[in-house]
Design a protein around this motif. Structure first.
Motif, PDB file in Angstrom:
ATOM      1  N   ASP A 140       0.839  -1.204   0.000  1.00  0.00           N
ATOM      2  CA  ASP A 140       0.000   0.000   0.000  1.00  0.00           C
ATOM      3  C   ASP A 140       0.875   1.256   0.000  1.00  0.00           C
ATOM      4  O   ASP A 140       0.579   2.233  -0.706  1.00  0.00           O
ATOM      5  CB  ASP A 140      -0.919   0.016   1.218  1.00  0.00           C
ATOM      6  CG  ASP A 140      -2.124  -0.907   1.070  1.00  0.00           C
ATOM      7  OD1 ASP A 140      -2.375  -1.379  -0.060  1.00  0.00           O
ATOM      8  OD2 ASP A 140      -2.801  -1.156   2.085  1.00  0.00           O
ATOM      9  N   ALA A 141       1.941   1.218   0.795  1.00  0.00           N
ATOM     10  CA  ALA A 141       2.842   2.373   0.828  1.00  0.00           C
ATOM     11  C   ALA A 141       3.550   2.548  -0.514  1.00  0.00           C
ATOM     12  O   ALA A 141       3.757   3.682  -0.971  1.00  0.00           O
ATOM     13  CB  ALA A 141       3.861   2.196   1.945  1.00  0.00           C
TER      14      ALA A 141
ATOM     15  N   VAL B  33       2.301   1.771  -3.406  1.00  0.00           N
ATOM     16  CA  VAL B  33       1.298   2.372  -4.281  1.00  0.00           C
ATOM     17  C   VAL B  33       1.167   3.858  -3.984  1.00  0.00           C
ATOM     18  O   VAL B  33       1.074   4.700  -4.902  1.00  0.00           O
ATOM     19  CB  VAL B  33      -0.060   1.647  -4.121  1.00  0.00           C
ATOM     20  CG1 VAL B  33      -1.162   2.382  -4.880  1.00  0.00           C
ATOM     21  CG2 VAL B  33       0.048   0.209  -4.618  1.00  0.00           C
ATOM     22  N   ARG B  34       1.179   4.192  -2.698  1.00  0.00           N
ATOM     23  CA  ARG B  34       1.112   5.618  -2.304  1.00  0.00           C
ATOM     24  C   ARG B  34       2.248   6.424  -2.912  1.00  0.00           C
ATOM     25  O   ARG B  34       2.090   7.595  -3.273  1.00  0.00           O
ATOM     26  CB  ARG B  34       1.149   5.693  -0.770  1.00  0.00           C
ATOM     27  CG  ARG B  34       1.438   7.064  -0.168  1.00  0.00           C
ATOM     28  CD  ARG B  34       0.341   8.079  -0.481  1.00  0.00           C
ATOM     29  NE  ARG B  34       0.573   9.347   0.184  1.00  0.00           N
ATOM     30  CZ  ARG B  34       1.460  10.265  -0.202  1.00  0.00           C
ATOM     31  NH1 ARG B  34       2.236  10.030  -1.247  1.00  0.00           N
ATOM     32  NH2 ARG B  34       1.578  11.410   0.454  1.00  0.00           N
ATOM     33  N   GLU B  35       3.391   5.756  -3.067  1.00  0.00           N
ATOM     34  CA  GLU B  35       4.564   6.448  -3.612  1.00  0.00           C
ATOM     35  C   GLU B  35       4.693   6.299  -5.125  1.00  0.00           C
ATOM     36  O   GLU B  35       5.710   6.697  -5.698  1.00  0.00           O
ATOM     37  CB  GLU B  35       5.825   5.941  -2.917  1.00  0.00           C
ATOM     38  CG  GLU B  35       5.910   6.307  -1.456  1.00  0.00           C
ATOM     39  CD  GLU B  35       5.888   7.819  -1.233  1.00  0.00           C
ATOM     40  OE1 GLU B  35       6.672   8.536  -1.910  1.00  0.00           O
ATOM     41  OE2 GLU B  35       5.079   8.298  -0.404  1.00  0.00           O
ATOM     42  N   GLY B  36       3.659   5.725  -5.779  1.00  0.00           N
ATOM     43  CA  GLY B  36       3.628   5.731  -7.226  1.00  0.00           C
ATOM     44  C   GLY B  36       3.741   4.395  -7.926  1.00  0.00           C
ATOM     45  O   GLY B  36       3.627   4.323  -9.155  1.00  0.00           O
TER      46      GLY B  36
ATOM     47  N   ARG C 138       0.082  -1.565  -8.308  1.00  0.00           N
ATOM     48  CA  ARG C 138      -0.120  -2.523  -7.229  1.00  0.00           C
ATOM     49  C   ARG C 138       0.531  -3.895  -7.475  1.00  0.00           C
ATOM     50  O   ARG C 138       1.178  -4.424  -6.561  1.00  0.00           O
ATOM     51  CB  ARG C 138      -1.617  -2.686  -6.927  1.00  0.00           C
ATOM     52  CG  ARG C 138      -1.903  -3.531  -5.678  1.00  0.00           C
ATOM     53  CD  ARG C 138      -3.293  -3.321  -5.150  1.00  0.00           C
ATOM     54  NE  ARG C 138      -3.491  -1.992  -4.613  1.00  0.00           N
ATOM     55  CZ  ARG C 138      -3.112  -1.621  -3.397  1.00  0.00           C
ATOM     56  NH1 ARG C 138      -2.500  -2.485  -2.593  1.00  0.00           N
ATOM     57  NH2 ARG C 138      -3.336  -0.404  -2.962  1.00  0.00           N
TER      58      ARG C 138
ATOM     59  N   ALA D  86       4.066  -3.571  -6.649  1.00  0.00           N
ATOM     60  CA  ALA D  86       4.261  -3.331  -5.217  1.00  0.00           C
ATOM     61  C   ALA D  86       4.171  -4.626  -4.422  1.00  0.00           C
ATOM     62  O   ALA D  86       4.963  -4.857  -3.499  1.00  0.00           O
ATOM     63  CB  ALA D  86       3.234  -2.326  -4.703  1.00  0.00           C
TER      64      ALA D  86
END
Length: 266
Positions: free
Chosen positions: A188-189, A191-194, A197, A200
């Motif tokens: 999830d982190a 994905v948060r950083e670009g 999924r 990731a």
């Protein structure tokens, strides 16, 4: 090794055990006997392993030297009642049901029955299981060795005192769920950083796999391996500070303890 092994219940763990035994070459498929209340499910596994399928739990016990009771704890009383008349003194009864002690199992079987209690885990399904075994006093040394070999055919297995089974349940039995949550959080982190999924998840899962292998293969203390990643004033030690402030260690410890305590009261 046991000449014949019966697996009573062919759900996830029963399947993992059957596949591990045959793939490792520990036994041949023809030495394996399967039973499931849904016969088609047992037959599918038999088609993959070369095992035979029987029509009842009692028939499985009669045809097996060792019987692996791969059913849920709430189902176990009914199963043991059904097979009680055919449990002979030469059979080795192996239970993987959480929370059922050797004494509780013995109370539901004929006097003098050879009983093995095992706490495996779901990574057994991919050949990377971790299992703990304990035995009652009538299991012979050769039978103990054979029982351990079964679970080492799809991962690692150790003999422990029964008093440690609850701790094993909390650590390696429930532990995979905690690790999956950690992998999900890492992804999830990402994905948060670009990251996309799927990428990731691959990065997160491989990172956990690699770190675990470092612990097992090097024999180094996890704390030292953590320190080796943390450069002075660097990115990792900054992130470690955040984990410590967020109670990461305490949360992990409390989760293991909660699972262990629940297992004591099943």
């Amino acid at each position: 090794m046991f000449k014949t092994i019966g697996i009573l219940g062919t759900g996830n763990m029963g399947r993992a055990i059957a596949m591990g035994l045959v793939r490792s070459g520990l036994i041949e498929g023809k030495q394996l006997v399967l039973y499931n209340i849904h016969k088609a499910k047992a037959q599918r596994l038999a088609d993959e392993t070369g095992a035979s399928v029987v029509d009842s739990a009692a028939e499985l016990v009669q045809k097996s030297q060792a019987v692996i009771l791969a059913v849920k704890p709430f189902i176990m009383p009914g199963v043991l009642k059904e097979i009680y008349p055919v449990i002979a003194p030469d059979k080795v009864m192996i239970s993987i049901a959480a929370g059922l002690t050797l004494q509780r199992l013995a109370d539901a079987m004929p006097a003098g029955t050879k009983i093995v209690r095992v706490m495996p885990n779901t990574p057994s399904m991919v050949g990377e299981g971790m299992a703990a075994l304990c035995f009652n006093e009538v299991v012979a040394d050769a039978e103990k060795d054979d029982s351990v070999a079964i679970f080492r055919s799809f991962g690692k297995a150790e003999v422990v005192e029964e008093r440690l089974i609850d701790a094993v349940c909390g650590l390696s039995g429930s532990g995979p769920a905690f690790v999956y949550m950690f992998i999900e959080a890492l992804a999830d982190a990402g994905v948060r950083e670009g990251m996309f999924r799927p990428m990731a998840y691959t990065f997160a899962a491989q990172t956990v796999l690699g770190a675990a292998k470092m612990v097992l293969d090097t024999g180094e203390h996890p704390g030292k391996l953590k320190d080796d990643v943390c450069s002075p004033g660097g990115t990792t030690i900054e992130a470690v500070r955040v984990l410590e402030e967020s109670g990461f260690r305490a949360a992990a410890m409390n989760a293991v303890i909660a699972s262990a305590e629940k297992n004591k009261n099943l």
